[in-house]
Enzyme design. Structure first.
Site, PDB file in Angstrom:
ATOM      1  N   CYS A   4       0.847  -1.203   0.000  1.00 32.14           N
ATOM      2  CA  CYS A   4       0.000   0.000   0.000  1.00 32.14           C
ATOM      3  C   CYS A   4       0.880   1.249   0.000  1.00 32.14           C
ATOM      4  O   CYS A   4       1.709   1.437   0.907  1.00 32.14           O
ATOM      5  CB  CYS A   4      -0.927  -0.014   1.214  1.00 32.14           C
ATOM      6  SG  CYS A   4      -1.778   1.557   1.459  1.00 32.14           S
ATOM      7  N   CYS A   7       0.518   3.327   3.189  1.00 33.15           N
ATOM      8  CA  CYS A   7       1.225   2.722   4.330  1.00 33.15           C
ATOM      9  C   CYS A   7       2.715   3.020   4.230  1.00 33.15           C
ATOM     10  O   CYS A   7       3.380   3.242   5.258  1.00 33.15           O
ATOM     11  CB  CYS A   7       0.990   1.209   4.364  1.00 33.15           C
ATOM     12  SG  CYS A   7      -0.644   0.743   4.984  1.00 33.15           S
ATOM     13  N   ASP A  30      -1.444  16.270  -1.667  1.00 31.48           N
ATOM     14  CA  ASP A  30      -1.767  15.356  -2.760  1.00 31.48           C
ATOM     15  C   ASP A  30      -0.763  15.552  -3.895  1.00 31.48           C
ATOM     16  O   ASP A  30      -0.384  16.673  -4.226  1.00 31.48           O
ATOM     17  CB  ASP A  30      -3.197  15.626  -3.253  1.00 31.48           C
ATOM     18  CG  ASP A  30      -3.725  14.508  -4.134  1.00 31.48           C
ATOM     19  OD1 ASP A  30      -4.656  13.807  -3.698  1.00 31.48           O
ATOM     20  OD2 ASP A  30      -3.204  14.330  -5.260  1.00 31.48           O
ATOM     21  N   HIS A  46      -4.019   0.779   8.436  1.00 34.39           N
ATOM     22  CA  HIS A  46      -4.597   0.533   7.119  1.00 34.39           C
ATOM     23  C   HIS A  46      -6.041   0.042   7.221  1.00 34.39           C
ATOM     24  O   HIS A  46      -6.313  -1.011   7.790  1.00 34.39           O
ATOM     25  CB  HIS A  46      -3.780  -0.520   6.345  1.00 34.39           C
ATOM     26  CG  HIS A  46      -4.309  -0.760   4.968  1.00 34.39           C
ATOM     27  ND1 HIS A  46      -3.808  -0.116   3.861  1.00 34.39           N
ATOM     28  CD2 HIS A  46      -5.323  -1.530   4.518  1.00 34.39           C
ATOM     29  CE1 HIS A  46      -4.489  -0.485   2.791  1.00 34.39           C
ATOM     30  NE2 HIS A  46      -5.416  -1.349   3.164  1.00 34.39           N
ATOM     31  N   ASN A  86     -13.702   9.495  -1.486  1.00 33.05           N
ATOM     32  CA  ASN A  86     -14.249   8.650  -2.547  1.00 33.05           C
ATOM     33  C   ASN A  86     -14.269   7.218  -2.030  1.00 33.05           C
ATOM     34  O   ASN A  86     -13.225   6.660  -1.687  1.00 33.05           O
ATOM     35  CB  ASN A  86     -13.383   8.757  -3.806  1.00 33.05           C
ATOM     36  CG  ASN A  86     -13.366  10.171  -4.354  1.00 33.05           C
ATOM     37  OD1 ASN A  86     -14.372  10.864  -4.313  1.00 33.05           O
ATOM     38  ND2 ASN A  86     -12.219  10.607  -4.863  1.00 33.05           N
ATOM     39  N   GLY A  92     -14.572   6.870  -7.735  1.00 36.57           N
ATOM     40  CA  GLY A  92     -13.282   7.471  -8.071  1.00 36.57           C
ATOM     41  C   GLY A  92     -12.150   7.114  -7.137  1.00 36.57           C
ATOM     42  O   GLY A  92     -11.057   7.680  -7.248  1.00 36.57           O
ATOM     43  N   HIS A  97      -6.537   2.812   0.660  1.00 40.00           N
ATOM     44  CA  HIS A  97      -6.236   3.095   2.068  1.00 40.00           C
ATOM     45  C   HIS A  97      -7.049   4.351   2.347  1.00 40.00           C
ATOM     46  O   HIS A  97      -6.857   5.377   1.664  1.00 40.00           O
ATOM     47  CB  HIS A  97      -4.732   3.339   2.241  1.00 40.00           C
ATOM     48  CG  HIS A  97      -4.282   3.650   3.644  1.00 40.00           C
ATOM     49  ND1 HIS A  97      -3.198   3.032   4.240  1.00 40.00           N
ATOM     50  CD2 HIS A  97      -4.743   4.544   4.557  1.00 40.00           C
ATOM     51  CE1 HIS A  97      -3.016   3.525   5.460  1.00 40.00           C
ATOM     52  NE2 HIS A  97      -3.949   4.454   5.680  1.00 40.00           N
ATOM     53  N   HIS A  99      -8.705   7.683   2.820  1.00 37.62           N
ATOM     54  CA  HIS A  99      -8.171   9.052   2.836  1.00 37.62           C
ATOM     55  C   HIS A  99      -9.315  10.021   2.613  1.00 37.62           C
ATOM     56  O   HIS A  99     -10.254   9.744   1.864  1.00 37.62           O
ATOM     57  CB  HIS A  99      -7.084   9.245   1.776  1.00 37.62           C
ATOM     58  CG  HIS A  99      -7.470   8.800   0.402  1.00 37.62           C
ATOM     59  ND1 HIS A  99      -7.491   7.468   0.046  1.00 37.62           N
ATOM     60  CD2 HIS A  99      -7.879   9.491  -0.689  1.00 37.62           C
ATOM     61  CE1 HIS A  99      -7.884   7.365  -1.213  1.00 37.62           C
ATOM     62  NE2 HIS A  99      -8.140   8.571  -1.680  1.00 37.62           N
ATOM     63  N   HIS A 101      -9.930  13.858   1.240  1.00 35.72           N
ATOM     64  CA  HIS A 101      -9.345  14.986   0.525  1.00 35.72           C
ATOM     65  C   HIS A 101      -9.828  16.263   1.205  1.00 35.72           C
ATOM     66  O   HIS A 101     -11.039  16.439   1.403  1.00 35.72           O
ATOM     67  CB  HIS A 101      -9.834  15.036  -0.931  1.00 35.72           C
ATOM     68  CG  HIS A 101      -9.479  13.841  -1.760  1.00 35.72           C
ATOM     69  ND1 HIS A 101      -8.467  13.841  -2.683  1.00 35.72           N
ATOM     70  CD2 HIS A 101     -10.028  12.597  -1.820  1.00 35.72           C
ATOM     71  CE1 HIS A 101      -8.406  12.662  -3.293  1.00 35.72           C
ATOM     72  NE2 HIS A 101      -9.341  11.894  -2.782  1.00 35.72           N
TER      73      HIS A 101
END
Ligand code: DGP
Length: 113
Positions: A4, A7, A30, A46, A86, A92, A97, A99, A101
């Protein structure tokens, strides 16, 4: 999880521009920013998405506390940013893992594509 990418960022095996870190959460810029401010906030543990995170006591709370701390620390205007996750490939999601945005620094339209 060994394969990952996020990770590996948590483990500092690959570089990222880290904006916030605490015991539970890491936030970094990002790689492909969609707004002047585009930060990803992830749990250090994770999990694939926030539904899975809900099975870990307190994890979603820890993430949102991290987001609030990040915004406060950076002194960002609370009037004008978006937090979005997402969930699944049809929405999308490309990195599996969890996240969130955090997008800001420009006018954000609705609905998103
Ligand atoms: P999503 O499509 O919602 O799964 O978002 C994944 C985001 O992760 C995407 O905006 C690009 C970003 N990303 C992918 N790989 C890396 C990386 O190695 N480093 C950083 N900083 N961001 C990455």
């Amino acid at each position: 999880m060994s394969d990952c990418i996020f990770c590996k960022i948590v483990a500092k095996e690959i570089p990222a521009q880290i904006m916030y870190e605490d015991e539970f959460v890491l936030a970094f810029k990002d790689l492909s920013p969609q707004a002047p401010t585009h930060i990803l906030i992830i749990p250090k543990t994770h999990v694939e998405n926030f539904l899975e995170a809900a099975q870990h006591q307190g994890m979603n709370d820890q993430i949102f506390t991290g987001i609030a701390n990040l915004v406060k620390e950076q002194g960002w205007n609370p009037n004008g940013f978006r937090v979005v996750s997402n969930c699944g490939s049809k929405a999308g999601q490309s990195v599996f893992h969890l996240h969130f945005h955090l997008l800001g620094g420009r006018e954000l339209t609705w609905p998103p594509g």
